[in-house]
Design an enzyme around this catalytic site. Sequence first.
Site, PDB file in Angstrom:
ATOM      1  N   MET A  84       0.841  -1.198   0.000  1.00 47.60           N
ATOM      2  CA  MET A  84       0.000   0.000   0.000  1.00 47.60           C
ATOM      3  C   MET A  84       0.878   1.251   0.000  1.00 47.60           C
ATOM      4  SD  MET A  84      -3.559  -0.676   1.968  1.00 47.60           S
ATOM      5  CE  MET A  84      -2.989  -0.360   3.620  1.00 47.60           C
ATOM      6  N   HIS A  90       9.075   1.129   3.423  1.00 54.07           N
ATOM      7  CA  HIS A  90      10.128   1.210   4.424  1.00 54.07           C
ATOM      8  C   HIS A  90      11.036  -0.006   4.289  1.00 54.07           C
ATOM      9  CE1 HIS A  90       7.693  -1.740   6.550  1.00 54.07           C
ATOM     10  NE2 HIS A  90       6.682  -0.878   6.638  1.00 54.07           N
ATOM     11  N   HIS A 139       9.394  -3.418   3.643  1.00 52.30           N
ATOM     12  CA  HIS A 139       9.007  -3.656   2.252  1.00 52.30           C
ATOM     13  C   HIS A 139      10.231  -3.985   1.398  1.00 52.30           C
ATOM     14  CE1 HIS A 139       5.606  -0.865   3.480  1.00 52.30           C
ATOM     15  NE2 HIS A 139       4.941  -1.914   3.018  1.00 52.30           N
ATOM     16  N   GLN A 150     -10.449  -2.373   2.394  1.00 53.03           N
ATOM     17  CA  GLN A 150     -10.007  -2.913   3.676  1.00 53.03           C
ATOM     18  C   GLN A 150     -10.036  -1.879   4.793  1.00 53.03           C
ATOM     19  OE1 GLN A 150      -6.045  -3.926   1.872  1.00 53.03           O
ATOM     20  NE2 GLN A 150      -5.240  -3.226   3.843  1.00 53.03           N
ATOM     21  N   GLY A 195       4.834  -9.817   4.364  1.00 49.05           N
ATOM     22  CA  GLY A 195       5.523  -9.716   5.637  1.00 49.05           C
ATOM     23  C   GLY A 195       4.834 -10.511   6.730  1.00 49.05           C
ATOM     24  N   ASP A 206       2.020  -9.148   9.321  1.00 47.19           N
ATOM     25  CA  ASP A 206       0.587  -9.321   9.069  1.00 47.19           C
ATOM     26  C   ASP A 206       0.281 -10.819   8.983  1.00 47.19           C
ATOM     27  OD1 ASP A 206      -0.253  -6.476   8.706  1.00 47.19           O
ATOM     28  OD2 ASP A 206       1.251  -6.591   7.134  1.00 47.19           O
ATOM     29  N   GLN A 209      -3.168 -11.996   7.831  1.00 41.37           N
ATOM     30  CA  GLN A 209      -3.286 -11.797   6.381  1.00 41.37           C
ATOM     31  C   GLN A 209      -2.573 -12.912   5.621  1.00 41.37           C
ATOM     32  OE1 GLN A 209      -2.789  -7.833   4.246  1.00 41.37           O
ATOM     33  NE2 GLN A 209      -0.773  -8.731   3.915  1.00 41.37           N
ATOM     34  N   SER A 225       4.186   1.205   8.133  1.00 40.51           N
ATOM     35  CA  SER A 225       3.912   2.526   7.576  1.00 40.51           C
ATOM     36  C   SER A 225       3.204   3.408   8.587  1.00 40.51           C
ATOM     37  CB  SER A 225       3.051   2.386   6.309  1.00 40.51           C
ATOM     38  OG  SER A 225       3.732   1.629   5.325  1.00 40.51           O
TER      39      SER A 225
END
Length: 535
Positions: free
Chosen positions: A47, A51, A54, A78, A166, A169, A172, A205
């Site tokens: 999104m 950083h 990512h 979301q 990552g 999460d 997710q 983030s």
Amino acid sequence: MAVRLFSTVAGLRCYLDLSWGKQPRSSDSPSNPMPIPALEIGFVPTMGALHTGHLSLIERARRENKLVVVSIFVNPLQFAPGEDFSRYPRQLERDRSLCEGAGVDVLFTPTPEEMGVTASDQTHIQPPQALVSGLCGRSRPGHFEGVATIVTKLLNLVQPDRSYFGQKDAQQVAIIRRLVQDLKLPVEIIACPIIREANGLALSSRNQYLSDEEKIQATALYQGLANAQNLFRTGERSSATLVQAVKLELANVPVIHPEYIELVDPMTLKPLETVTDEGLLALAARIGSTRLIDNCVLRGSYGVAPNANRQPMIAIDGPAGAGKSTVARKVAEVLGLFYLDTGAMYRALTWFILKSGVDLGDEPTVAELASQCQIDFVNTPSPSVFVNGEDVTQAIRTPEVTARVSAIAAQGAVRAVLVRQQQHYGQRGGIVIDGRDIGTHVFPDAEVKIFLTASIAERARRRQVDLKNLGQSDVTLGDLERAIAERDRQDSTRAISPLRKADDAIEIKSDNLTIEEVLGAIVTLYQAKTASLLV
């Protein structure tokens, strides 16, 4: 080369179609052209507000694929009413610069309209309720349905071989893995470790929302998880005790308001009372108006404490002729671990396919048979190999199997099936496995990674000794060196999982070492790793 930026589906698909369509062809002879393996694509959906976390995903995708695609899409599906959709950080030019520096090939930045999320009657993906109703889903209804819908669209558009997410999460990741499994999407989902700031705070983030003081206070989240990990390493397996260790730490920081602290199964997300194999200890908390999440995975590989039932695994990679199999077998024997014989697996599958009587060149039929072949190993009373319950220990060593195993092993679908079976064995830990991409592809999270190598001259010398012992003394060292050099070139440049040293592997060059010295070095590394996990 500058990163290619596309904001439309048409542009992205045209670029990817051309990239696939223009793959060169190679052949052993001009009259017998053979296509090289298809271009491998790695995909990192984000999104934005990129950083270091990512970038760690992008770097791994860059290492493991020929082409890397990153998407930046702040997904309105979301975000619930009242959440931070409108103020979520958007900094495309900075993100584009970071992607370019990281070697990204394609940056996809669609609008909500382009992704088709503005229509009220659009199709939605509904993951299993058990996966979306707990943890973050309890306070964010509809969030994971929105994630699943957009991720499915992106995977369909990019059609990657691998997609990277990552571990921060974790819910997710579990949902997307289940989505890919249930929808039979041909992509490998890879979860990458959490990247943390020096003080332990998980990179996010949303950390941009925190004041300097709040960032310091937020480190209690990591410290609470670390306290639970330390208890786990000493043998504690009770969910209540482990969760309480986190709660006690957070209670010391009144500005932190926990939303949940739970211990669940990492795959099913079902609550655990005790950890028997592995558990996901996850939390969410608010500091001011900022919501943060963090987690850690508790595995038995943290040591040999009571009830720990997963020992570390050893992955040994290296070029052909480096003595990997010989060393791996001896290491397993000395440490009392299980040697996962990948060569026997390919032989067993070859036997199964030969038994069926099909044309070995009929790759679709071979792929179908491979998916129906379950290979098992039994070590008592003696090491044995079974195919669908039948003992094939001797049958897989026949000249007929030996003559055809290379042709079978070269087929991509065969390799994919056996890698999945190898990874299934790896879940239990306590194995030693060797190959050319074990530490980079099959078991990238192996606790001990070894890259066993030797010079071309030394490997040629060893091979010549082996051939002389077999009565073949007419092969010169020069011929062997040229053959080994060509094998190295092919293995290191192949499109699918090429031979390379994993970044965290320990290299052992064995030119001037005996097998016993190599064995001793690996055993010492393993014992040191096991001891460090107990600290």
